[in-house]
Enzyme design. Sequence first.
Site, PDB file in Angstrom:
ATOM      1  N   THR A 195       0.846  -1.196   0.000  1.00  0.00           N
ATOM      2  CA  THR A 195       0.000   0.000   0.000  1.00  0.00           C
ATOM      3  C   THR A 195       0.882   1.246   0.000  1.00  0.00           C
ATOM      4  O   THR A 195       1.973   1.223   0.559  1.00  0.00           O
ATOM      5  CB  THR A 195      -0.852  -0.013   1.287  1.00  0.00           C
ATOM      6  OG1 THR A 195      -1.805  -1.052   1.181  1.00  0.00           O
ATOM      7  CG2 THR A 195      -1.556   1.299   1.540  1.00  0.00           C
ATOM      8  N   ARG A 223     -13.913  -7.289  -0.334  1.00  0.00           N
ATOM      9  CA  ARG A 223     -13.255  -6.980   0.946  1.00  0.00           C
ATOM     10  C   ARG A 223     -12.654  -5.572   0.882  1.00  0.00           C
ATOM     11  O   ARG A 223     -11.980  -5.209  -0.075  1.00  0.00           O
ATOM     12  CB  ARG A 223     -12.170  -8.015   1.219  1.00  0.00           C
ATOM     13  CG  ARG A 223     -11.336  -7.762   2.493  1.00  0.00           C
ATOM     14  CD  ARG A 223     -10.097  -6.959   2.208  1.00  0.00           C
ATOM     15  NE  ARG A 223      -9.228  -6.844   3.379  1.00  0.00           N
ATOM     16  CZ  ARG A 223      -8.204  -5.995   3.455  1.00  0.00           C
ATOM     17  NH1 ARG A 223      -7.924  -5.202   2.442  1.00  0.00           N
ATOM     18  NH2 ARG A 223      -7.462  -5.942   4.522  1.00  0.00           N
ATOM     19  N   GLY A 249      -5.232  -4.542   7.275  1.00  0.00           N
ATOM     20  CA  GLY A 249      -6.356  -3.649   7.513  1.00  0.00           C
ATOM     21  C   GLY A 249      -7.297  -4.098   8.605  1.00  0.00           C
ATOM     22  O   GLY A 249      -7.818  -3.274   9.356  1.00  0.00           O
TER      23      GLY A 249
HETATM   24  N1  ASP Z   1      -3.796  -1.748   4.671  1.00  0.00           N
HETATM   25  C1  ASP Z   1      -3.975  -2.467   3.432  1.00  0.00           C
HETATM   26  C2  ASP Z   1      -5.205  -3.310   3.526  1.00  0.00           C
HETATM   27  O1  ASP Z   1      -5.396  -3.998   4.507  1.00  0.00           O
HETATM   28  C3  ASP Z   1      -2.817  -3.324   3.076  1.00  0.00           C
HETATM   29  C4  ASP Z   1      -1.455  -2.676   3.209  1.00  0.00           C
HETATM   30  O2  ASP Z   1      -1.297  -1.659   3.868  1.00  0.00           O
HETATM   31  O3  ASP Z   1      -0.507  -3.197   2.646  1.00  0.00           O
HETATM   32  O4  ASP Z   1      -5.953  -3.330   2.577  1.00  0.00           O
END
Ligand code: ASP
Length: 325
Positions: A195, A223, A249
């Site tokens: 992310t 999701r 998340g």
């Molecule tokens: N926070 C993101 C999610 O759960 C994933 C990530 O930060 O890599 O969708």
Amino acid sequence: MSLALIVHGGAWDIPDDEVAPHLAGCRRALAAGWEALTNGRSALDAVEIAVRIMEDDPTFDAGVGSVLNRDGLVELDAAIMDGATLRSGAVAAVRGIRNPISLARRVLESEAALLVGRGAERFADTVGIERCADEDMIVPRERARWEELRRLAAYRTPDAFQRPPGEVAGLRGIVAGGDHAPDHPGLRIQHPGDTVGAVALDRYGNLAAAVSTGGTPFKLPGRVGDTPLIGAGLYADVQTGGCASTGWGESIIKVLLAKTATDFLGAGYAPVEAARAAIERLEQRVHGLGGVILIDVRGRVGYAFNTPRMAYAYRVEGGAEVAGV
Ligand code: ASP
């Protein structure tokens, strides 16, 4: 007012051979956002520009190159927040949008705060944001990862990324910085969390934060994680500071990680200490793994993560670029 910008490219066990592209991508995003800030553009513009660059870079789990869901498709989440007005715009579970952060920006300018799925895609048409085919978002690396995950019938993403409670005592520590060099813990996490996020303070004293993600590998279709949720994936308030989160998340949502971090700023913590305290909360309360980047109202920067690595780059007025993993 002093300028500041920090970006990140995800917190996980970034393999050695992927470190260089992660650093290069963060540096490119930082340079473009910094140029915007020094040219007098707003913090909102700077974080959108920085995140767009990382969305266009297939290194990251955002935009093109994102991880695939269980159906083998890229579904994207993004959000942006203005610290002066507390207005925000977010999109979730959108397909065929190359730069969801710019769609989120258009949502911020609209009557809505969060648009999902087909509604968000139709909104893109009305504001002139071009759509592309699902296949255009997929890179061979992620198609291969998806094939592999499909073969692992027992694969369960949340458990794979969260430590069982009994293991917390074995942690090697939280890496925190902004003022001092990090030390590195040694957990092995095989699941990418690329992310991207950015936080900026502009010369008008405004703060903004922006985040964008393809979510977690092999996620359930539909999701949505923390990223597009205000208070979890990001927060910005000129009275406290700005924050962007990354990590699993489902854990981040439970502790409203970004709001928690900016509340620590509001309580008087320096950014590096606020970042550390937020990650401690994530770790101790829900055994989560992740990272945060922060800027306070004075333009001081902080970050922390309890994953083996987090790619980041930042710059404050009068200082040189700092980048690391
Ligand atoms: N926070 C993101 C999610 O759960 C994933 C990530 O930060 O890599 O969708």
